[in-house]
Design an enzyme around this catalytic site. Structure first.
Site, short mmCIF file in Angstrom:
data_model
loop_
_atom_site.label_atom_id
_atom_site.label_comp_id
_atom_site.label_asym_id
_atom_site.label_seq_id
_atom_site.Cartn_x
_atom_site.Cartn_y
_atom_site.Cartn_z
N ASP A 157 -11.07 6.55 5.72
CA ASP A 157 -11.96 5.60 5.05
C ASP A 157 -12.33 4.45 5.98
OD1 ASP A 157 -13.51 4.60 3.01
OD2 ASP A 157 -11.85 3.70 1.91
N GLY A 169 -9.95 -1.09 -5.91
CA GLY A 169 -10.37 0.24 -5.48
C GLY A 169 -10.14 1.25 -6.58
N LYS A 187 -0.52 -4.95 -3.47
CA LYS A 187 -1.44 -3.89 -3.86
C LYS A 187 -0.88 -3.18 -5.09
CE LYS A 187 -4.18 -0.13 -1.97
NZ LYS A 187 -4.57 0.60 -0.75
N PHE A 190 -7.68 3.27 -7.07
CA PHE A 190 -6.32 3.46 -7.55
C PHE A 190 -5.62 2.15 -7.88
CE2 PHE A 190 -6.38 7.56 -4.99
CZ PHE A 190 -6.73 8.30 -6.11
N GLY A 191 -6.28 1.02 -7.73
CA GLY A 191 -5.60 -0.21 -8.08
C GLY A 191 -6.28 -1.45 -7.55
N THR A 200 -5.86 -5.40 -5.52
CA THR A 200 -5.09 -6.10 -4.49
C THR A 200 -5.14 -7.60 -4.78
OG1 THR A 200 -7.06 -6.15 -3.04
CG2 THR A 200 -5.44 -4.39 -2.68
#
Length: 564
Positions: free
Chosen positions: A172, A46, A67, A48-49, A51
């Site tokens: 979301d 995503g 994550k 921000f990072g 998984t």
């Protein structure tokens, strides 16, 4: 093994940072984080990072989700804001205790090289997300029924009621953030990367990132106040849940269901549900937040009973499957006529048996060589097999089981004759220059002992001809299941690296909005793997499977562009 950063720079598998731009790379399979969590595979990425599916080697080897915090930002203030969002997610997850929310285990700060990385550890949910389930339905010409959607609402609304009672807004909600858990068949709400706690004095959350609002949520699923102003209410989540329901019911993306020019949804047109459910969904997607339901409990009271829901014709039949139900005689006659012209055959009866036509057409004007010499045929196949290959950018994903599907044109497992295959191919507007060599390649790969030998019309080759037909039939089925647009099918055989380079430029220049090239790779790989689970994605033949990969990607880019 090669790894790719978000800018598609190629790196060796042992690197932790991109040697071209310095961006953190995905953790390698087998790597152990914090002396405890061993990486099994990469699940996704995503804003921000990333998984990962990991194994907790210190506690009975249970699986969990790791994550990683790896935001793609450079400025210090951007990094601080991203870190703030990540830490807030950890703090919120710690306090959320619900059986349909992945349980929070720990937050970690780990030094890798000279940089600090942050991780959240959560329960792993075994199941498919609802977007994957919808695609599986669409491959069978179906969508979710009204009864199923009502059941979903009845099962997930209590979860929203719970998080809202904790003054948390998810922000979301979409089909890919709801997972159907196999163990108990319940929906699970995941990805709380956008969660916000509402300040009691304001009634909404808003943040600033370099002078602009930090806008979280997917276009089409998030309401206007969230996308334009960065505001989020409890009713914002209810809006997103309603849009999710409409997508599951219709099989269409939100942009196809909502007329942004007139500001109206396609009620009674694309959206056909019972009057009771329509009334509930209409209130959930009202433009003004004040006109919507304010609490999830209110919706539960108004929902019709799932057992009383009747079919409203919301299952769809794909355009492709409708096209191939009954190939017309006129088209078949046209095929015969064109074949005669191209081979300069006598204009009356066909002088060659029907089964041989695809092989002849694959050679164009030199088709007669197929009948006169096996040597020439072997040379042609050698050329086909020696076509250069391309490296398709790869992201490690969990294997998704292939679901069975019917074979249009087949009769109780019997392979169709070649006239049916030719008709289906033309109905689908797939060029013979792509299709026939593709089937040939599959056939001779399966029968390597026949390489260099052409098939004949003799009775002893009947089984081989039937096997060739079966391979062709299966390939057509897979192309149908891919649900490619007419434009994408017409271009099969003509895609190249230049198309991918164009998508890369569009993504970098912002022409695809927030949609990244890595997300395009992930979405395309995911769909391709379901169609061809046995194919290695790292290296695909440019003239065969690579063309289908490109076509899937092209359609995905078109959808993103049309949603602007």
């Amino acid at each position: 093994m090669q790894l790719y950063c978000s800018r598609q720079h190629t790196n060796n598998g042992g690197n932790r940072f991109c040697t071209h731009c310095g961006e953190p790379l995905p953790l390698a399979v087998g790597q152990v984080v914090d002396n405890r969590y061993q990486i099994i595979r990469h699940l996704g990425q995503g804003g921000f990072g990333r998984t990962y599916l990991a194994e907790d080697i210190s506690q009975s080897h249970r699986t969990c989700v790791l994550k990683e915090f790896a935001p793609q930002v450079q400025e210090h203030q951007d990094l601080q804001k991203a870190k703030e969002l990540f830490e807030r997610e950890a703090n919120v997850l710690k306090k959320l205790q619900h059986p349909q929310i992945p349980r929070f285990h720990a937050s970690l700060q780990v030094k890798i090289g000279t940089k600090d990385f942050f991780f959240l550890v959560q329960d792993y949910v075994d199941g498919d997300n609802y977007y994957q389930l919808l695609e599986q339905r669409e491959n069978e010409g179906k969508t979710f029924s009204e009864e199923e959607v009502i059941t979903l609402l009845q099962q997930i609304l209590p979860v929203l009621a719970y998080i809202h009672s904790q003054d948390v807004v998810h922000r979301d909600i979409s089909p890919d953030n709801l997972i159907w858990r196999r163990s108990d068949n319940l929906p699970v709400l995941i990805d709380f990367g956008g969660v916000k706690q509402l300040p009691a004095s304001q009634g909404f959350w808003q943040t600033k990132l370099v002078g602009n609002n930090t806008l979280l949520g997917k276009k089409g699923y998030a309401p206007e106040e969230q996308l334009r102003q960065g505001k989020a209410f409890f009713s914002s989540d209810l809006y997103s849940l309603a849009v999710t329901s409409l997508v599951l019911l219709t099989g269409q993306e939100p942009q196809k269901l909502y007329d942004s020019y007139q500001g109206i949804w396609g009620w009674g047109k694309q959206i056909r549900v019972s009057s009771k459910l329509e009334a509930v969904l209409k209130k959930m997607v009202a433009y003004k937040p004040s006109d919507r339901y304010q609490r999830a409990e209110q919706i539960l009271k108004d929902l019709p009973s799932s057992s009383a829901a009747k079919s409203t014709g919301n299952s769809i039949t794909t355009k492709i499957k409708t096209m191939v139900v009954a190939p017309g005689r006129q088209r078949a006659s046209a095929i015969v006529s064109r074949f005669q012209n191209r081979t300069q055959a006598i204009a009356k009866p066909i002088s060659f048996p029907l089964w041989i036509r695809p092989f002849m057409m694959s050679l164009g004007g030199t088709a007669l060589v197929v009948l006169t010499g096996a040597g020439a045929w072997g040379v042609v196949n050698a050329v086909i097999r020696s076509v250069s290959s391309i490296t398709i950018p790869s992201i490690s994903l969990p294997q998704i089981p292939q679901f069975p599907s019917g074979k249009p044109g087949s009769d109780k497992g019997k392979n169709p004759n070649l006239q049916e295959i030719i008709s289906r191919r033309q109905q689908l507007e797939i060029t013979e220059g792509f299709f026939i060599p593709f089937v040939d390649d599959l056939f001779y790969t399966k029968k390597p002992e026949l390489k260099g030998r052409s098939l004949t019309s003799k009775p002893e080759d009947a089984g081989l001809r039937d096997e060739w037909s079966g391979i062709a039939d299966d390939l057509l089925n897979k192309i149908e299941q891919a649900k490619l647009s007419t434009e994408a099918r017409q271009k099969l055989g003509k895609y190249s690296q230049k198309d991918y380079d164009t998508w890369r430029r569009q993504a970098r220049s912002g022409q695809l909005g927030n949609y990244t090239l890595e997300q395009l790779n992930k979405d395309t790989n995911e769909k391709f793997d379901r169609l061809f689970p046995g194919q290695e994605r790292g290296k695909l033949n440019q003239k065969t499977f690579g063309q289908i990969w490109y076509a899937i990607a092209a359609d995905r880019v078109s959808k993103v562009q049309s949603g602007k």
